[in-house]
Design a protein around this motif. Structure first.
Motif, mmCIF file in Angstrom:
data_model
loop_
_atom_site.group_PDB
_atom_site.id
_atom_site.type_symbol
_atom_site.label_atom_id
_atom_site.label_comp_id
_atom_site.label_asym_id
_atom_site.label_seq_id
_atom_site.Cartn_x
_atom_site.Cartn_y
_atom_site.Cartn_z
ATOM 1 N N CYS A 22 -6.499 -17.002 24.083
ATOM 2 C CA CYS A 22 -7.168 -17.110 22.780
ATOM 3 C C CYS A 22 -6.089 -17.084 21.714
ATOM 4 O O CYS A 22 -5.476 -16.036 21.468
ATOM 5 C CB CYS A 22 -8.158 -15.983 22.577
ATOM 6 S SG CYS A 22 -8.886 -15.935 20.911
ATOM 7 N N TRP A 36 -12.985 -9.785 24.159
ATOM 8 C CA TRP A 36 -13.523 -10.862 24.990
ATOM 9 C C TRP A 36 -14.984 -10.545 25.339
ATOM 10 O O TRP A 36 -15.306 -9.395 25.671
ATOM 11 C CB TRP A 36 -12.723 -11.008 26.272
ATOM 12 C CG TRP A 36 -11.363 -11.602 26.098
ATOM 13 C CD1 TRP A 36 -10.185 -10.930 25.982
ATOM 14 C CD2 TRP A 36 -11.038 -12.994 26.044
ATOM 15 N NE1 TRP A 36 -9.137 -11.820 25.844
ATOM 16 C CE2 TRP A 36 -9.644 -13.099 25.880
ATOM 17 C CE3 TRP A 36 -11.789 -14.174 26.107
ATOM 18 C CZ2 TRP A 36 -8.980 -14.325 25.795
ATOM 19 C CZ3 TRP A 36 -11.132 -15.399 26.022
ATOM 20 C CH2 TRP A 36 -9.750 -15.467 25.865
ATOM 21 N N CYS A 96 -13.648 -15.328 22.784
ATOM 22 C CA CYS A 96 -12.879 -14.275 22.159
ATOM 23 C C CYS A 96 -13.394 -14.087 20.738
ATOM 24 O O CYS A 96 -13.966 -15.011 20.136
ATOM 25 C CB CYS A 96 -11.380 -14.544 22.186
ATOM 26 S SG CYS A 96 -10.767 -15.723 21.013
#
Length: 118
Positions: A22, A36, A96
């Motif tokens: 991410c 997450w 994310c």
């Protein structure tokens, strides 16, 4: 403008591994929590893990503990989710998120699909 871009999803056999990334931009990393989440079809979004940018300390949900690990590369403004020993039930879209705290996650990525086959 805050942007979170996930990558690394795909199709993997049960027992395999994937690493999600991410990449974050437009925010002050030391002032934001990163986390997450995942959402499987027909199910509610589920917390997976989080990491503190400054300390590097991470926490993962009981459902994935000992298989998933959160990490970060502050120089690249990127957080990772290392997923090992994947199970069919790990199949989901993984997102994310970032915010001032874990209870105030205002920014979300577009998600990346993880599919685990038996």
């Amino acid at each position: 403008q805050v942007q979170l871009v996930e990558s690394g999803g795909g199709l993997v056999q049960a027992g395999g591994s994937l690493r999600l990334s991410c990449a974050a931009s437009g925010l002050t990393f030391s002032e934001h929590a990163m986390a997450w989440f995942r959402q499987a079809p027909g199910k509610e979004r589920e917390f997976v893990g989080t990491i503190n940018w400054s300390s590097g300390r991470s926490f993962t949900a009981a459902s994935v503990k000992d298989r998933f690990t959160c990490s970060s590369d502050n120089a690249k403004n990127t957080v990772y989710l290392e997923m090992n020993n994947l199970k069919v039930e790990d199949t989901a879209v993984y997102y994310c998120a970032a915010g001032q705290s874990l209870s105030a996650l205002n920014y979300w990525g577009q998600g990346t699909q993880v599919t685990v086959s038996s």
